[in-house]
Design a protein around this motif. Structure first.
Motif, PDB file in Angstrom:
ATOM      1  N   LYS A 111       0.647  -1.226   0.058  1.00  0.00           N
ATOM      2  CA  LYS A 111      -0.051  -0.038  -0.004  1.00  0.00           C
ATOM      3  C   LYS A 111       0.984   1.303   0.171  1.00  0.00           C
ATOM      4  CE  LYS A 111      -3.939  -2.120   2.052  1.00  0.00           C
ATOM      5  NZ  LYS A 111      -4.869  -1.948   3.656  1.00  0.00           N
ATOM      6  N   VAL A 112       2.190   1.230  -0.005  1.00  0.00           N
ATOM      7  CA  VAL A 112       2.985   2.164  -0.144  1.00  0.00           C
ATOM      8  C   VAL A 112       3.735   2.469  -1.259  1.00  0.00           C
ATOM      9  CG1 VAL A 112       4.959   3.326   1.096  1.00  0.00           C
ATOM     10  CG2 VAL A 112       3.470   1.842   2.433  1.00  0.00           C
ATOM     11  N   SER A 113       3.450   3.821  -1.858  1.00  0.00           N
ATOM     12  CA  SER A 113       4.319   4.213  -3.149  1.00  0.00           C
ATOM     13  C   SER A 113       5.360   4.905  -2.685  1.00  0.00           C
ATOM     14  CB  SER A 113       3.181   4.658  -4.132  1.00  0.00           C
ATOM     15  OG  SER A 113       2.918   5.974  -3.429  1.00  0.00           O
ATOM     16  N   ILE A 114       6.123   5.396  -3.954  1.00  0.00           N
ATOM     17  CA  ILE A 114       7.190   6.327  -3.871  1.00  0.00           C
ATOM     18  C   ILE A 114       6.725   7.788  -3.670  1.00  0.00           C
ATOM     19  CG2 ILE A 114       9.061   7.594  -5.224  1.00  0.00           C
ATOM     20  CD1 ILE A 114       9.902   4.933  -4.207  1.00  0.00           C
ATOM     21  N   ARG A 115       5.521   8.061  -3.952  1.00  0.00           N
ATOM     22  CA  ARG A 115       4.797   9.094  -3.741  1.00  0.00           C
ATOM     23  C   ARG A 115       4.488   9.281  -2.279  1.00  0.00           C
ATOM     24  NH1 ARG A 115       3.289  13.712  -6.103  1.00  0.00           N
ATOM     25  NH2 ARG A 115       3.647  12.961  -8.275  1.00  0.00           N
ATOM     26  N   ASN A 116       3.950   8.256  -1.907  1.00  0.00           N
ATOM     27  CA  ASN A 116       3.764   8.349  -0.407  1.00  0.00           C
ATOM     28  C   ASN A 116       4.932   8.669   0.574  1.00  0.00           C
ATOM     29  OD1 ASN A 116       1.436   5.502  -0.851  1.00  0.00           O
ATOM     30  ND2 ASN A 116       0.741   7.568  -0.756  1.00  0.00           N
ATOM     31  N   ILE A 117       6.029   8.187   0.210  1.00  0.00           N
ATOM     32  CA  ILE A 117       7.083   8.216   0.893  1.00  0.00           C
ATOM     33  C   ILE A 117       7.718   9.885   0.632  1.00  0.00           C
ATOM     34  CG2 ILE A 117       9.650   7.499   0.935  1.00  0.00           C
ATOM     35  CD1 ILE A 117       8.791   4.751  -0.026  1.00  0.00           C
ATOM     36  N   ALA A 118       7.519  10.137  -0.396  1.00  0.00           N
ATOM     37  CA  ALA A 118       8.001  11.562  -0.853  1.00  0.00           C
ATOM     38  C   ALA A 118       7.113  12.594  -0.069  1.00  0.00           C
ATOM     39  CB  ALA A 118       7.888  11.877  -2.294  1.00  0.00           C
ATOM     40  N   ASP A 119       5.853  12.364   0.134  1.00  0.00           N
ATOM     41  CA  ASP A 119       4.962  13.047   0.847  1.00  0.00           C
ATOM     42  C   ASP A 119       5.276  12.965   2.280  1.00  0.00           C
ATOM     43  OD1 ASP A 119       3.542  13.882  -1.374  1.00  0.00           O
ATOM     44  OD2 ASP A 119       1.916  12.488  -1.201  1.00  0.00           O
ATOM     45  N   GLU A 120       5.794  11.912   2.886  1.00  0.00           N
ATOM     46  CA  GLU A 120       6.080  11.699   4.331  1.00  0.00           C
ATOM     47  C   GLU A 120       7.364  12.738   4.555  1.00  0.00           C
ATOM     48  OE1 GLU A 120       6.229  10.253   8.236  1.00  0.00           O
ATOM     49  OE2 GLU A 120       4.808  10.052   6.482  1.00  0.00           O
ATOM     50  N   ILE A 121       8.327  12.657   3.796  1.00  0.00           N
ATOM     51  CA  ILE A 121       9.471  13.430   3.963  1.00  0.00           C
ATOM     52  C   ILE A 121       9.476  14.770   3.443  1.00  0.00           C
ATOM     53  CG2 ILE A 121      10.916  11.273   4.071  1.00  0.00           C
ATOM     54  CD1 ILE A 121      12.106  11.828   1.587  1.00  0.00           C
ATOM     55  N   GLU A 122       8.267  15.156   2.596  1.00  0.00           N
ATOM     56  CA  GLU A 122       8.069  16.626   2.394  1.00  0.00           C
ATOM     57  C   GLU A 122       9.283  17.020   1.296  1.00  0.00           C
ATOM     58  OE1 GLU A 122       7.837  19.221   5.747  1.00  0.00           O
ATOM     59  OE2 GLU A 122       5.900  18.295   6.185  1.00  0.00           O
ATOM     60  N   TYR A 123       9.483  15.923   0.363  1.00  0.00           N
ATOM     61  CA  TYR A 123      10.364  16.063  -0.787  1.00  0.00           C
ATOM     62  C   TYR A 123       9.548  15.673  -2.141  1.00  0.00           C
ATOM     63  CZ  TYR A 123      14.433  17.784   1.570  1.00  0.00           C
ATOM     64  OH  TYR A 123      15.250  18.378   2.311  1.00  0.00           O
ATOM     65  N   SER A 124      10.013  15.545  -3.392  1.00  0.00           N
ATOM     66  CA  SER A 124       9.166  15.395  -4.294  1.00  0.00           C
ATOM     67  C   SER A 124       9.804  13.897  -4.882  1.00  0.00           C
ATOM     68  CB  SER A 124       9.836  16.130  -5.672  1.00  0.00           C
ATOM     69  OG  SER A 124      11.130  15.981  -6.081  1.00  0.00           O
ATOM     70  N   PRO A 125       8.927  13.052  -5.654  1.00  0.00           N
ATOM     71  CA  PRO A 125       9.333  11.841  -5.968  1.00  0.00           C
ATOM     72  C   PRO A 125      10.478  11.676  -6.632  1.00  0.00           C
ATOM     73  CG  PRO A 125       7.014  12.124  -6.193  1.00  0.00           C
ATOM     74  CD  PRO A 125       7.725  13.262  -5.922  1.00  0.00           C
ATOM     75  N   ALA A 126      10.787  12.580  -7.280  1.00  0.00           N
ATOM     76  CA  ALA A 126      12.005  12.829  -8.211  1.00  0.00           C
ATOM     77  C   ALA A 126      13.331  12.808  -7.092  1.00  0.00           C
ATOM     78  CB  ALA A 126      12.298  14.117  -8.889  1.00  0.00           C
ATOM     79  N   THR A 127      13.242  13.339  -6.080  1.00  0.00           N
ATOM     80  CA  THR A 127      14.346  13.441  -5.197  1.00  0.00           C
ATOM     81  C   THR A 127      14.924  11.847  -4.797  1.00  0.00           C
ATOM     82  OG1 THR A 127      13.820  15.537  -4.277  1.00  0.00           O
ATOM     83  CG2 THR A 127      15.275  14.145  -2.991  1.00  0.00           C
ATOM     84  N   ILE A 128      13.787  11.255  -4.519  1.00  0.00           N
ATOM     85  CA  ILE A 128      13.737   9.955  -3.838  1.00  0.00           C
ATOM     86  C   ILE A 128      14.548   8.791  -5.121  1.00  0.00           C
ATOM     87  CG2 ILE A 128      12.827   7.635  -3.154  1.00  0.00           C
ATOM     88  CD1 ILE A 128      10.702   9.348  -1.835  1.00  0.00           C
ATOM     89  N   TYR A 129      14.149   8.977  -6.476  1.00  0.00           N
ATOM     90  CA  TYR A 129      14.711   8.500  -7.359  1.00  0.00           C
ATOM     91  C   TYR A 129      16.062   8.543  -7.728  1.00  0.00           C
ATOM     92  CZ  TYR A 129      10.174   6.498  -8.683  1.00  0.00           C
ATOM     93  OH  TYR A 129       8.786   5.869  -8.623  1.00  0.00           O
ATOM     94  N   LEU A 130      16.617   9.612  -7.068  1.00  0.00           N
ATOM     95  CA  LEU A 130      18.064  10.034  -7.187  1.00  0.00           C
ATOM     96  C   LEU A 130      18.782   9.279  -6.396  1.00  0.00           C
ATOM     97  CD1 LEU A 130      17.937  14.043  -7.118  1.00  0.00           C
ATOM     98  CD2 LEU A 130      18.493  12.471  -8.952  1.00  0.00           C
ATOM     99  N   TYR A 131      18.159   8.471  -5.420  1.00  0.00           N
ATOM    100  CA  TYR A 131      18.626   7.707  -4.348  1.00  0.00           C
ATOM    101  C   TYR A 131      18.556   6.216  -4.291  1.00  0.00           C
ATOM    102  CZ  TYR A 131      20.263  11.893  -2.168  1.00  0.00           C
ATOM    103  OH  TYR A 131      20.576  13.203  -1.999  1.00  0.00           O
ATOM    104  N   PHE A 132      17.033   5.827  -4.837  1.00  0.00           N
ATOM    105  CA  PHE A 132      16.867   4.549  -5.172  1.00  0.00           C
ATOM    106  C   PHE A 132      16.059   4.392  -6.165  1.00  0.00           C
ATOM    107  CE2 PHE A 132      17.272   5.770  -0.354  1.00  0.00           C
ATOM    108  CZ  PHE A 132      18.033   4.502  -0.088  1.00  0.00           C
ATOM    109  N   LYS A 133      16.028   3.119  -7.024  1.00  0.00           N
ATOM    110  CA  LYS A 133      15.281   3.105  -8.369  1.00  0.00           C
ATOM    111  C   LYS A 133      13.910   2.900  -8.009  1.00  0.00           C
ATOM    112  CE  LYS A 133      16.541  -2.094  -9.124  1.00  0.00           C
ATOM    113  NZ  LYS A 133      17.011  -2.874  -9.818  1.00  0.00           N
ATOM    114  N   ASP A 134      13.812   2.043  -7.047  1.00  0.00           N
ATOM    115  CA  ASP A 134      12.070   1.865  -6.549  1.00  0.00           C
ATOM    116  C   ASP A 134      11.916   1.509  -5.223  1.00  0.00           C
ATOM    117  OD1 ASP A 134      13.006  -0.880  -6.431  1.00  0.00           O
ATOM    118  OD2 ASP A 134      12.643  -1.181  -8.488  1.00  0.00           O
TER     119      ASP A 134
END
Length: 204
Positions: free
Chosen positions: A33-56
Motif C-alpha cells: 500500500k506504499v508508493s514512492i509518492r507516499n514516501i515523498a509526501d512523508e518526508i516533504e520532498y518530491s518523488p524525483a528526489t527519492i529516485y536520485l537515491y533509490f530506483k524503486d
C-alpha cells in the motif's frame, strides 16, 4: 570541511531521511500500500528526489532489510569469545531476544512484515540475509552436536527448531499477545527461554 565532504554528508543525511520515512510507512500501511509518492509526501520532498537515491520501493525495502540484518549480526560479535558451545548458544538466544525487545520495528521488518520475495534480491528463492543469519546459528548448533551437548545429529533441523521457538516467543510479544499474562512480558519471555534451554540440555 571541503565541498566534497559536505556534499557526501548531505547525501547520507538525505538517504537516511528517505529510509526512515519508508520504514515508517511500510510498517504502518504494509509494503503493497506504499508508493514512492507516499514516501515523498512523508518526508516533504518530491518523488524525483527519492529516485536520485533509490530506483524503486523494492530497493528501498532491501536497503532497510539489509541494514537491519547487519545490525543483528553485529550484535552477535561477543559470542566469538565464548569457548563452551552450549554457553555460546544460550548467549546467542539472549542477544536475539534483547535485539527484538530493543528494536521491535526492525524485527518486524526483518521477520514478520509481508513483502514480495524479490525485494530481498533473492537468487533461486534463497533468502540471503536470513540464510546468513541462520548459518551463524547452525554453526553454533553443530559445535554443540560435536561436543555432545545436543544429541540430535542434524544441525539444520535442530537450529530451525531452536530459532522457530524463540521467534515464536518474540512474535507473540510484538503482536501484543502476551497481555493475558500478569507477569512482565520481557521477564516472562526470559524465564520461558531459560526453560527452553533447560529442555534442550536434557535431551534434544
Amino acid at each position: 570541511m571541503g565541498i566534497v565532504e559536505r556534499k557526501e554528508r548531505e547525501r547520507e543525511e538525505m538517504r537516511k531521511l528517505i529510509l526512515e520515512g519508508a520504514q515508517k510507512l511500510f510498517l504502518t500501511n504494509g509494503f503493497d500500500k506504499v508508493s514512492i509518492r507516499n514516501i515523498a509526501d512523508e518526508i516533504e520532498y518530491s518523488p524525483a528526489t527519492i529516485y536520485l537515491y533509490f530506483k524503486d520501493k523494492n530497493e528501498l525495502f532491501f536497503s532497510l532489510h539489509q541494514k537491519a540484518f547487519l545490525k543483528l549480526i553485529d550484535e552477535f560479535t561477543p559470542i566469538a569469545t565464548i569457548q563452551d558451545p552450549m554457553e555460546t548458544l544460550i548467549e546467542m538466544g539472549r542477544i536475539y531476544l534483547r535485539f527484538a525487545f530493543e528494536n521491535p520495528e526492525l524485527y518486524d521488518l526483518m521477520f514478520i512484515m509481508t513483502a514480495p520475495i524479490d525485494t530481498l534480491a533473492c537468487r533461486d528463492d534463497v533468502w540471503e540475509d536470513g540464510h546468513r543469519a541462520f548459518g551463524l546459528l547452525q554453526l553454533v548448533v553443530q559445535r554443540c552436536i560435536d561436543a555432545g551437548a545436543i544429541k540430535h545429529p542434524n544441525a539444520e533441523q535442530a537450529g530451525l527448531m531452536i530459532w522457530s521457538t524463540v521467534h515464536g516467543l518474540v512474535a507473540l510479544h510484538l503482536r501484543k499477545r502476551m497481555s493475558m499474562f500478569e507477569e512482565d512480558a520481557q521477564k516472562l519471555l526470559d524465564n520461558v527461554f531459560e526453560l527452553f534451554i533447560a529442555t534442550i540440555k536434557r535431551g534434544l
